[in-house]
Design a protein around this motif. Structure first.
Motif, PDB file in Angstrom:
ATOM      1  N   ALA A  32     -90.105 -11.036 -73.876  1.00 23.62           N
ATOM      2  CA  ALA A  32     -89.312 -10.506 -72.772  1.00 23.62           C
ATOM      3  C   ALA A  32     -89.548  -9.014 -72.598  1.00 23.62           C
ATOM      4  O   ALA A  32     -90.290  -8.385 -73.353  1.00 23.62           O
ATOM      5  CB  ALA A  32     -87.832 -10.750 -73.049  1.00 23.62           C
ATOM      6  N   CYS A  33     -88.935  -8.451 -71.586  1.00 24.09           N
ATOM      7  CA  CYS A  33     -88.841  -7.003 -71.444  1.00 24.09           C
ATOM      8  C   CYS A  33     -87.591  -6.567 -72.212  1.00 24.09           C
ATOM      9  O   CYS A  33     -86.497  -7.023 -71.910  1.00 24.09           O
ATOM     10  CB  CYS A  33     -88.680  -6.581 -69.994  1.00 24.09           C
ATOM     11  SG  CYS A  33     -90.061  -6.995 -68.928  1.00 24.09           S
ATOM     12  N   ALA A  35     -85.520  -3.068 -73.642  1.00 23.40           N
ATOM     13  CA  ALA A  35     -85.484  -1.642 -73.349  1.00 23.40           C
ATOM     14  C   ALA A  35     -84.261  -0.973 -73.966  1.00 23.40           C
ATOM     15  O   ALA A  35     -83.285  -1.621 -74.322  1.00 23.40           O
ATOM     16  CB  ALA A  35     -85.475  -1.429 -71.843  1.00 23.40           C
ATOM     17  N   TYR A  50     -89.218   1.113 -72.937  1.00 20.54           N
ATOM     18  CA  TYR A  50     -89.243  -0.338 -72.919  1.00 20.54           C
ATOM     19  C   TYR A  50     -90.441  -0.832 -73.714  1.00 20.54           C
ATOM     20  O   TYR A  50     -91.401  -0.084 -73.964  1.00 20.54           O
ATOM     21  CB  TYR A  50     -89.255  -0.912 -71.500  1.00 20.54           C
ATOM     22  CG  TYR A  50     -90.587  -0.833 -70.769  1.00 20.54           C
ATOM     23  CD1 TYR A  50     -90.776   0.095 -69.758  1.00 20.54           C
ATOM     24  CD2 TYR A  50     -91.629  -1.711 -71.063  1.00 20.54           C
ATOM     25  CE1 TYR A  50     -91.972   0.169 -69.080  1.00 20.54           C
ATOM     26  CE2 TYR A  50     -92.822  -1.638 -70.393  1.00 20.54           C
ATOM     27  CZ  TYR A  50     -93.003  -0.698 -69.395  1.00 20.54           C
ATOM     28  OH  TYR A  50     -94.199  -0.626 -68.730  1.00 20.54           O
ATOM     29  N   THR A  52     -92.817  -4.626 -74.237  1.00 19.55           N
ATOM     30  CA  THR A  52     -93.106  -6.020 -73.992  1.00 19.55           C
ATOM     31  C   THR A  52     -94.390  -6.335 -74.747  1.00 19.55           C
ATOM     32  O   THR A  52     -94.901  -5.496 -75.458  1.00 19.55           O
ATOM     33  CB  THR A  52     -93.205  -6.315 -72.488  1.00 19.55           C
ATOM     34  OG1 THR A  52     -93.344  -7.719 -72.293  1.00 19.55           O
ATOM     35  CG2 THR A  52     -94.392  -5.582 -71.868  1.00 19.55           C
ATOM     36  N   THR A  56     -95.828  -0.513 -74.225  1.00 20.45           N
ATOM     37  CA  THR A  56     -94.609   0.281 -74.358  1.00 20.45           C
ATOM     38  C   THR A  56     -94.672   1.410 -73.339  1.00 20.45           C
ATOM     39  O   THR A  56     -95.756   1.793 -72.877  1.00 20.45           O
ATOM     40  CB  THR A  56     -94.451   0.888 -75.761  1.00 20.45           C
ATOM     41  OG1 THR A  56     -95.592   1.716 -76.041  1.00 20.45           O
ATOM     42  CG2 THR A  56     -94.349  -0.187 -76.835  1.00 20.45           C
ATOM     43  N   ARG A  97     -84.440  -8.511 -70.308  1.00 17.42           N
ATOM     44  CA  ARG A  97     -84.627  -9.366 -69.150  1.00 17.42           C
ATOM     45  C   ARG A  97     -85.818 -10.263 -69.416  1.00 17.42           C
ATOM     46  O   ARG A  97     -86.768  -9.868 -70.113  1.00 17.42           O
ATOM     47  CB  ARG A  97     -84.841  -8.563 -67.868  1.00 17.42           C
ATOM     48  CG  ARG A  97     -86.017  -7.632 -67.874  1.00 17.42           C
ATOM     49  CD  ARG A  97     -86.303  -7.069 -66.490  1.00 17.42           C
ATOM     50  NE  ARG A  97     -86.948  -8.076 -65.641  1.00 17.42           N
ATOM     51  CZ  ARG A  97     -86.581  -8.328 -64.397  1.00 17.42           C
ATOM     52  NH1 ARG A  97     -85.596  -7.663 -63.843  1.00 17.42           N
ATOM     53  NH2 ARG A  97     -87.216  -9.240 -63.684  1.00 17.42           N
ATOM     54  N   TRP A  99     -89.367 -11.957 -68.871  1.00 15.67           N
ATOM     55  CA  TRP A  99     -90.565 -11.407 -68.243  1.00 15.67           C
ATOM     56  C   TRP A  99     -90.900 -12.234 -67.012  1.00 15.67           C
ATOM     57  O   TRP A  99     -91.405 -13.343 -67.106  1.00 15.67           O
ATOM     58  CB  TRP A  99     -91.731 -11.421 -69.227  1.00 15.67           C
ATOM     59  CG  TRP A  99     -92.846 -10.498 -68.821  1.00 15.67           C
ATOM     60  CD1 TRP A  99     -93.134  -9.297 -69.356  1.00 15.67           C
ATOM     61  CD2 TRP A  99     -93.821 -10.721 -67.776  1.00 15.67           C
ATOM     62  NE1 TRP A  99     -94.227  -8.732 -68.727  1.00 15.67           N
ATOM     63  CE2 TRP A  99     -94.666  -9.582 -67.748  1.00 15.67           C
ATOM     64  CE3 TRP A  99     -94.063 -11.735 -66.876  1.00 15.67           C
ATOM     65  CZ2 TRP A  99     -95.716  -9.444 -66.855  1.00 15.67           C
ATOM     66  CZ3 TRP A  99     -95.111 -11.606 -65.981  1.00 15.67           C
ATOM     67  CH2 TRP A  99     -95.922 -10.470 -65.969  1.00 15.67           C
ATOM     68  N   CYS A 103     -92.934  -5.243 -66.794  1.00 16.09           N
ATOM     69  CA  CYS A 103     -91.732  -4.529 -67.232  1.00 16.09           C
ATOM     70  C   CYS A 103     -91.700  -3.112 -66.673  1.00 16.09           C
ATOM     71  O   CYS A 103     -92.725  -2.493 -66.419  1.00 16.09           O
ATOM     72  CB  CYS A 103     -91.672  -4.473 -68.751  1.00 16.09           C
ATOM     73  SG  CYS A 103     -91.526  -6.082 -69.518  1.00 16.09           S
ATOM     74  N   SER A 104     -90.498  -2.623 -66.523  1.00 16.35           N
ATOM     75  CA  SER A 104     -90.292  -1.260 -66.044  1.00 16.35           C
ATOM     76  C   SER A 104     -88.863  -0.863 -66.384  1.00 16.35           C
ATOM     77  O   SER A 104     -87.988  -1.725 -66.515  1.00 16.35           O
ATOM     78  CB  SER A 104     -90.497  -1.191 -64.527  1.00 16.35           C
ATOM     79  OG  SER A 104     -90.003   0.035 -63.999  1.00 16.35           O
ATOM     80  N   TYR A 109     -81.873  -5.198 -65.399  1.00 17.45           N
ATOM     81  CA  TYR A 109     -81.859  -5.934 -66.651  1.00 17.45           C
ATOM     82  C   TYR A 109     -80.642  -6.874 -66.677  1.00 17.45           C
ATOM     83  O   TYR A 109     -79.540  -6.510 -66.263  1.00 17.45           O
ATOM     84  CB  TYR A 109     -81.840  -4.971 -67.836  1.00 17.45           C
ATOM     85  CG  TYR A 109     -83.219  -4.421 -68.117  1.00 17.45           C
ATOM     86  CD1 TYR A 109     -83.809  -3.503 -67.262  1.00 17.45           C
ATOM     87  CD2 TYR A 109     -83.956  -4.856 -69.211  1.00 17.45           C
ATOM     88  CE1 TYR A 109     -85.092  -3.033 -67.484  1.00 17.45           C
ATOM     89  CE2 TYR A 109     -85.239  -4.385 -69.447  1.00 17.45           C
ATOM     90  CZ  TYR A 109     -85.799  -3.481 -68.573  1.00 17.45           C
ATOM     91  OH  TYR A 109     -87.078  -3.017 -68.801  1.00 17.45           O
TER      92      TYR A 109
END
Length: 122
Positions: A32-33, A35, A50, A52, A56, A97, A99, A103-104, A109
């Motif tokens: 997942a993401c 963070a 974050y 994933t 990173t 959250r 994926w 990711c950002s 989230y």
């Protein structure tokens, strides 16, 4: 239901270190993401870092000082914070959250922890 539980916050002098942990339950952190965000009194929440699979990213304000990592076997997210400054004082939150898109820190989230307080004195 998904739970994220942070720990590891505390009070430290400037230049010191802390390691935050976030244990995820009923959520697979490895794919997942995940963070870290923070919010200081009177300020907006800001993304810190974050992670994933294979990636990173860090906010400019913490680059070179903070390291985000995760242990898939323990379903745990970490934030190693070194060379802490008084400006790092904030409530730190773990967030996750699934994926679905790259990711950002600017995505919404789905899941949040209760937060852990970090206080850095000068």
């Amino acid at each position: 239901q998904v739970q994220l539980v942070e720990s590891g916050g505390g009070s430290v002098q400037a230049g010191g270190s802390l390691r935050l942990s976030c244990v995820a339950s009923k959520f697979t952190a490895s794919s997942a993401c995940m963070a870290w965000f923070r919010q200081a009194p009177g300020k907006e929440r800001e993304g810190v870092a974050y992670i994933t699979v294979g990636s990173t990213s860090y906010a400019d304000s913490v680059k070179g000082r903070f390291t985000i990592s995760k242990d898939g076997a323990k379903n745990t997210l970490y934030l190693q914070m070194n060379s802490l400054k008084p400006d790092d004082t904030a409530m730190y939150y773990c967030a996750a959250r699934p994926w679905t898109v790259p990711c950002s820190l600017y995505l919404q989230y789905n899941y949040w922890g209760q937060g852990t307080q970090v206080t850095v004195s000068s």
